[in-house]
Design a protein around this motif. Structure first.
Motif, mmCIF file in Angstrom:
data_model
loop_
_atom_site.group_PDB
_atom_site.id
_atom_site.type_symbol
_atom_site.label_atom_id
_atom_site.label_comp_id
_atom_site.label_asym_id
_atom_site.label_seq_id
_atom_site.Cartn_x
_atom_site.Cartn_y
_atom_site.Cartn_z
ATOM 1 N N PHE A 80 0.829 -1.209 0.000
ATOM 2 C CA PHE A 80 0.000 0.000 0.000
ATOM 3 C C PHE A 80 0.867 1.264 0.000
ATOM 4 N N LYS A 81 2.010 1.192 -0.677
ATOM 5 C CA LYS A 81 2.911 2.356 -0.787
ATOM 6 C C LYS A 81 2.128 3.563 -1.304
ATOM 7 N N GLY A 82 2.404 4.697 -0.706
ATOM 8 C CA GLY A 82 1.713 5.910 -1.141
ATOM 9 C C GLY A 82 0.546 6.292 -0.243
ATOM 10 N N THR A 83 0.204 5.421 0.718
ATOM 11 C CA THR A 83 -0.899 5.757 1.632
ATOM 12 C C THR A 83 -0.530 7.011 2.423
ATOM 13 N N VAL A 84 -1.453 7.962 2.461
ATOM 14 C CA VAL A 84 -1.214 9.208 3.206
ATOM 15 C C VAL A 84 -2.097 9.205 4.451
ATOM 16 N N TYR A 85 -1.460 9.471 5.576
ATOM 17 C CA TYR A 85 -2.164 9.398 6.872
ATOM 18 C C TYR A 85 -2.342 10.763 7.508
ATOM 19 N N GLN A 86 -3.564 11.111 7.785
ATOM 20 C CA GLN A 86 -3.909 12.264 8.628
ATOM 21 C C GLN A 86 -5.101 11.849 9.452
ATOM 22 N N PRO A 87 -5.033 11.480 10.689
ATOM 23 C CA PRO A 87 -3.962 11.744 11.639
ATOM 24 C C PRO A 87 -2.584 11.212 11.218
ATOM 25 N N PHE A 88 -1.617 12.069 11.520
ATOM 26 C CA PHE A 88 -0.184 11.806 11.370
ATOM 27 C C PHE A 88 0.123 10.462 12.036
ATOM 28 N N ARG A 89 0.662 9.540 11.263
ATOM 29 C CA ARG A 89 0.936 8.208 11.801
ATOM 30 C C ARG A 89 2.426 7.931 11.623
ATOM 31 N N ILE A 90 3.106 7.572 12.673
ATOM 32 C CA ILE A 90 4.564 7.454 12.629
ATOM 33 C C ILE A 90 4.980 6.297 11.719
ATOM 34 N N HIS A 91 4.287 5.166 11.874
ATOM 35 C CA HIS A 91 4.618 3.975 11.085
ATOM 36 C C HIS A 91 3.447 3.596 10.189
ATOM 37 N N CYS A 92 3.759 3.053 9.011
ATOM 38 C CA CYS A 92 2.706 2.595 8.087
ATOM 39 C C CYS A 92 1.908 1.468 8.751
ATOM 40 N N ALA A 93 0.587 1.535 8.618
ATOM 41 C CA ALA A 93 -0.277 0.521 9.232
ATOM 42 C C ALA A 93 -0.081 -0.846 8.593
ATOM 43 N N ASP A 94 0.464 -0.871 7.367
ATOM 44 C CA ASP A 94 0.600 -2.151 6.669
ATOM 45 C C ASP A 94 2.001 -2.740 6.810
ATOM 46 N N CYS A 95 3.035 -1.970 6.443
ATOM 47 C CA CYS A 95 4.390 -2.545 6.453
ATOM 48 C C CYS A 95 5.165 -2.208 7.719
ATOM 49 N N LEU A 96 4.655 -1.304 8.516
ATOM 50 C CA LEU A 96 5.291 -0.837 9.755
ATOM 51 C C LEU A 96 6.602 -0.102 9.499
ATOM 52 N N GLY A 97 6.859 0.263 8.219
ATOM 53 C CA GLY A 97 8.018 1.112 7.925
ATOM 54 C C GLY A 97 7.789 2.505 8.479
ATOM 55 N N ARG A 98 8.867 3.232 8.703
ATOM 56 C CA ARG A 98 8.759 4.610 9.202
ATOM 57 C C ARG A 98 8.242 5.481 8.049
ATOM 58 N N ASN A 99 7.148 6.159 8.276
ATOM 59 C CA ASN A 99 6.564 7.001 7.233
ATOM 60 C C ASN A 99 7.380 8.268 7.011
ATOM 61 N N THR A 100 7.168 8.870 5.848
ATOM 62 C CA THR A 100 7.778 10.159 5.527
ATOM 63 C C THR A 100 6.851 11.274 5.989
ATOM 64 N N VAL A 101 7.423 12.275 6.654
ATOM 65 C CA VAL A 101 6.615 13.421 7.089
ATOM 66 C C VAL A 101 6.419 14.362 5.899
ATOM 67 N N ILE A 102 5.171 14.749 5.655
ATOM 68 C CA ILE A 102 4.901 15.682 4.542
ATOM 69 C C ILE A 102 4.105 16.876 5.079
ATOM 70 N N ASP A 103 4.264 17.999 4.418
ATOM 71 C CA ASP A 103 3.520 19.203 4.789
ATOM 72 C C ASP A 103 2.268 19.244 3.901
ATOM 73 N N MET A 104 1.093 19.099 4.510
ATOM 74 C CA MET A 104 -0.136 19.079 3.697
ATOM 75 C C MET A 104 -0.982 20.343 3.926
ATOM 76 N N THR A 105 -0.325 21.423 4.371
ATOM 77 C CA THR A 105 -1.068 22.646 4.681
ATOM 78 C C THR A 105 -1.825 23.148 3.445
ATOM 79 N N GLU A 106 -1.147 23.194 2.320
ATOM 80 C CA GLU A 106 -1.793 23.736 1.109
ATOM 81 C C GLU A 106 -2.928 22.828 0.646
ATOM 82 N N ASN A 107 -2.683 21.522 0.734
ATOM 83 C CA ASN A 107 -3.746 20.564 0.379
ATOM 84 C C ASN A 107 -4.975 20.820 1.248
ATOM 85 N N ALA A 108 -4.737 21.002 2.547
ATOM 86 C CA ALA A 108 -5.863 21.222 3.471
ATOM 87 C C ALA A 108 -6.596 22.512 3.132
#
Lengths: 196, 478
Positions: A80-108
Motif C-alpha cells: 500500500f505504498k503511497g498511503t497518506v495518513y492524517q492523523p499523522f501516523r509514525i509507522h505505516c499501518a501495513d508494512c510498519l516502515g517509518r513514514n515520511t513526514v509531509i507538509d499538507m497545509t496547502e492541500n488542506a
C-alpha cells in the motif's frame, strides 16, 4: 505559592520543577437517612502527568507554526505504498516502515471538506472548548483517512469546504491548536490567537 | 489492515465443546452506595450457584481458573481491582487474570474463559465482570470514559464519548436515513422499546414508559443524539460459569436447566475512527458481493466502507462467531439477540454489521417490528427479538459486566426461565423496586439459539457470543 509542574529533558533524563500533586483533605460520606452513620470517604487527587509525544512531536510543534503535517508510506516494498495518513501516523499501518513526514497545509487549504459532524451541547470535566462544540470529520484529496477536529466559526454541514486555522499565539501544543473555519473566512474574524 | 489473508480469515476452532452452565448478576444502578464492589460480585456468584441449586461453596470447588472483566481502573480508583475481588471471593490460589477491552470487556472476558476451557487448561472457569461508575459525578465520569479515546487526538475534543458516536449518527442519518425525520423517529423507537422492556426487569436501572416524542424532546447531548438515545452509566456485577462437557453435566445434575453450548468470536478496528481506510465489505454467509455493488448509487455517500456508518469489528466478530457455530443467516438460525445499544444509532449500525439486515437497511429491522418481543404491526411474536433486558439504554452499562449480563439474558430465554427470574416478587422487593402492575412475561417462546454482541470504543473491540441448546445445534462438529 505553588508552582505548576514543569518538565524539560536533558541528557535523556526528565528535569522536573514545581508541584506535581496537590493535597486536598478527604471528607467523610455519611447517611442522612440513617443517623448520619459513616458510609465512605472522598478521595481527592490532583496530579500532573508527564506525557511524551515521541515521533508525533513534529506534528504538534508545527501546528503552532501554522503548518499541518501528515505522513506517507514511501516503502517501495509495501503493498500500500503511497498511503497518506492524517492523523499523522509514525509507522505505516501495513508494512510498519517509518513514514515520511509531509507538509499538507496547502492541500488542506484547498481540498478540506466536512465528511460528517455533530454539535455537542455537553462536555466532560476538563473540557476547555466553548460550547456548543462543533465536531467535524474532515476528508482531503489524496489522503486515505478522515481527521477529527472542531469548527470554530459557522454551522457545519456535510460537504462544506473548510480551511485550517492554527493557534500560533500562545499555542497549547495539543490538538486544540488546530481548528477549522468555512472557506473564505477573513483573518480578522478568527478566534483570538488563531491565524490562517 | 484493509486486506485480510486466508490465515486471518480462518474460522476459529475450539478443541472441545464448551458450555455455559449458569450465570448470575447483581442489581444494577447509577449508584449503589450501600455496597462495595465485592458485595456485588458475591451477589452475582451466589445467584449463579442458586440457579443450579448449589451453594456458592459447592460451586467454587469446581472452579479451576478465573477471568475478570473490569474496564476502568480509574473509575474504581483501584489498580489490580481484579485481585481484590478474587481474594474476597476466596478463590486464591487459583490463577486469575484481568481483561479490559472497553465496552466489550464483558464479552472479551467470556472469550478468554471459553478459550481456557476449549484448550483443556481448565475444566471449569469463572468469568466475572463488574464496574463501579459511581465513585465520580457524571461530568467527571464522562471525562474518564473519554480517556478511552486517543488522548492526544480525540479526548481533548470535549471529553465526551457521545460526540464520537454523534458524528456517526449524523452521517448515517444523512446517507442511509436520507435525512428523513422518519429515520430519527425510528432511532427514538429503539429507546422507547428498551426503556419499556426495562420496566419488566427488576435488575434494570432505567425503566421508563415513554413515547417517541419524549425521546425527541429530551435534552441534546451531542446533536443528533439526545439524552434518551444514550446508554446508562452503571454500577453492578455479572458472572458466568463456563465448563467442558463432563463438568457441565455434573454441575447441572440437579439443575432446572441444561448447559448451553457457547462460542465467542472477536473482532477489532482502529481505536480512532479517523484511521479507518476505505475497504471492500467483508461478507457474511447470508450476503453476496453483488448486493453491495450499487450501494453508493442507492445511498449516495454510502460507498465508503466502513466509513462512519458501519463497524468492521462487529462484522468480523460475527464472521468468526457464525463460522464456528454454523450460523448461515441470523434471521433464520437465531431466536433472540442482545445487542450493544450504547446509543440508538449504534444499535441500527450493528443490525447491518451482523447481517440481520443488509448495509443501508438497518432501520427496517425496527420498522418491520421484527426486533420486538411482540411485533407491534401484527400482534404476533417478533421474528428476532432483541434487547429484552432493556439493553444498555434501559437496563445497565456497568461496562465490565455488560457483555455477561447480555449473555445471561439470552440464556434465560433458552432455558425458558425468563419469567421465573424477572417476575419473582421477592427479587423486586429485595432491590427496593416496584414491580409494575402491567408486568408482562417477555419470555421468547421456544428460543433455542441466541447471540449477544459486546462492543467497545467506537467499534474498537467487538465480540459475538453465541449460545445454543445442545439439542438444537446447527452443525454436528461445531
Amino acid at each position: 505559592m505553588s508552582l505548576f509542574g514543569q518538565v524539560h529533558v536533558k541528557n535523556k533524563k526528565y528535569k522536573i520543577k514545581g508541584d506535581f500533586h496537590h493535597l486536598t483533605p478527604n471528607m467523610p460520606i455519611r447517611n442522612a437517612d440513617d443517623g448520619w452513620k459513616l458510609m465512605g470517604v472522598t478521595n481527592p487527587r490532583d496530579m500532573t502527568y508527564i506525557h511524551m509525544y515521541g515521533g508525533e512531536a513534529p506534528f504538534f510543534e508545527a501546528l503552532g507554526e501554522g503548518k499541518l503535517l501528515a505522513t506517507r508510506c514511501d516503502n517501495p516494498d509495501c503493498e500500500f505504498k503511497g498511503t497518506v495518513y492524517q492523523p499523522f501516523r509514525i509507522h505505516c499501518a501495513d508494512c510498519l516502515g517509518r513514514n515520511t513526514v509531509i507538509d499538507m497545509t496547502e492541500n488542506a487549504k484547498t481540498t478540506a471538506t466536512v465528511h460528517t459532524f455533530m454539535v455537542c451541547e455537553r462536555s466532560g470535566a476538563f473540557n476547555v472548548l466553548d460550547k456548543p462544540i462543533k465536531f467535524i470529520n474532515i476528508e482531503f484529496e489524496g489522503v486515505d483517512t478522515i481527521l477529527m477536529s472542531y469548527l470554530s466559526i459557522g454551522e457545519p454541514e456535510i460537504g462544506m469546504k473548510v480551511v485550517p486555522i492554527f493557534r500560533t499565539k500562545n499555542p497549547t501544543y495539543t490538538i486544540l491548536d488546530l481548528s477549522w473555519v468555512p472557506a473564505g473566512t477573513k483573518a480578522e474574524d478568527l478566534p483570538e490567537g488563531f491565524s490562517l | 489492515m484493509i486486506k485480510f489473508s486466508e490465515q486471518q480469515l480462518k474460522i476459529p476452532r475450539l478443541m472441545k465443546p464448551v458450555y455455559l452452565v449458569t450465570a448470575g448478576q447483581s442489581k444494577f444502578g447509577r449508584a449503589i452506595p450501600e455496597k462495595r464492589t465485592e458485595e456485588l460480585c458475591v451477589d452475582a456468584l451466589t445467584m449463579a450457584a442458586d440457579m443450579i441449586n448449589m451453594s456458592p461453596a459447592e460451586l467454587k470447588k469446581y472452579i479451576h481458573s478465573c477471568y475478570y472483566g473490569h474496564f476502568a481502573d480509574h473509575f474504581g480508583d483501584q489498580l489490580l481491582g481484579e485481585a481484590v475481588i478474587h481474594d474476597r471471593l476466596g478463590l486464591d490460589p487459583l490463577g486469575n487474570i484481568g481483561i479490559k477491552t472497553g465496552g466489550a470487556t464483558g464479552g472479551s472476558t467470556l472469550w478468554e474463559a471459553v478459550k481456557a476451557v476449549a484448550s483443556g487448561y481448565s475444566d471449569c472457569v469463572l468469568a466475572m465482570g463488574w464496574e463501579r461508575m459511581d465513585e465520580v459525578p457524571t461530568d467527571e465520569g464522562n471525562f474518564l470514559i473519554s480517556c478511552a479515546a486517543d488522548k492526544d487526538w480525540e479526548s481533548p475534543l470535549g471529553h465526551i464519548y457521545t460526540g464520537y458516536y454523534a458524528v456517526m449518527a449524523q452521517k448515517y442519518w444523512q446517507v442511509f436515513g436520507k435525512s428523513e425525520d422518519s429515520f430519527r423517529k425510528t432511532l427514538a423507537e429503539i429507546s422507547v422499546k428498551h426503556h419499556g422492556y426495562a420496566r419488566m426487569n427488576p435488575f434494570a436501572q432505567s425503566p421508563m414508559k415513554i413515547t417517541v416524542d419524549d425521546v425527541l424532546n429530551s435534552p441534546v447531548v451531542a446533536f443528533p443524539l439526545r439524552v434518551l438515545d444514550c446508554c446508562l452509566m452503571s454500577v453492578g456485577a455479572a458472572c458466568a460459569i463456563i465448563c467442558d462437557e463432563d463438568t457441565a453435566m455434573k454441575l447441572t445434575k440437579d439443575s432446572p436447566h441444561k448447559p448451553l453450548r457457547i462460542w465467542v468470536g472477536a473482532g477489532s478496528h482502529t481505536l480512532r475512527p479517523a484511521d479507518r481506510r476505505d475497504m471492500d465489505i467483508p461478507l457474511l454467509p447470508n450476503e453476496t458481493a453483488d448486493q453491495y455493488k450499487d450501494l453508493g448509487k442507492r445511498f449516495p455517500g454510502g460507498d465508503r466502507y466502513p466509513g462512519f456508518t458501519g463497524f468492521l469489528g462487529a462484522r468480523i466478530a460475527a464472521y468468526y462467531g457464525y463460522g464456528m457455530a454454523g450460523v448461515k443467516d441470523p434471521n433464520e438460525d437465531l431466536d433472540v439477540l442482545e445487542l450493544h445499544d450504547a446509543f440508538t444509532i449504534s444499535d441500527v449500525q450493528t443490525y447491518e454489521d451482523i447481517g440481520v439486515r443488509p448495509y443501508g437497511e438497518g432501520r427496517d429491522y425496527v420498522e418491520s417490528g421484527d426486533c420486538y418481543h411482540t411485533n407491534p404491526n401484527t400482534g404476533k411474536p417478533g421474528r428476532l427479538p432483541s434487547n429484552i433486558s432493556g439493553g444498555l439504554i434501559g437496563c445497565m452499562h456497568a461496562v465490565g459486566a455488560t457483555g455477561i449480563m447480555q449473555t445471561f439474558e439470552v440464556a434465560m430465554h433458552i432455558w425458558n426461565r425468563w419469567a421465573e427470574i424477572h417476575g419473582d416478587d421477592k427479587r423486586w422487593k429485595e432491590f427496593s423496586r416496584e414491580k409494575p402492575e402491567d408486568w408482562t412475561d417477555l419470555q421468547v417462546k421456544g428460543a433455542k439459539r441466541g447471540m449477544a454482541i459486546s462492543h467497545a470504543g467506537v467499534g474498537s473491540h467487538v465480540t459475538s457470543t453465541i449460545l445454543m441448546d445442545p439439542d438444537h445445534l446447527l452443525k454436528k462438529d461445531a
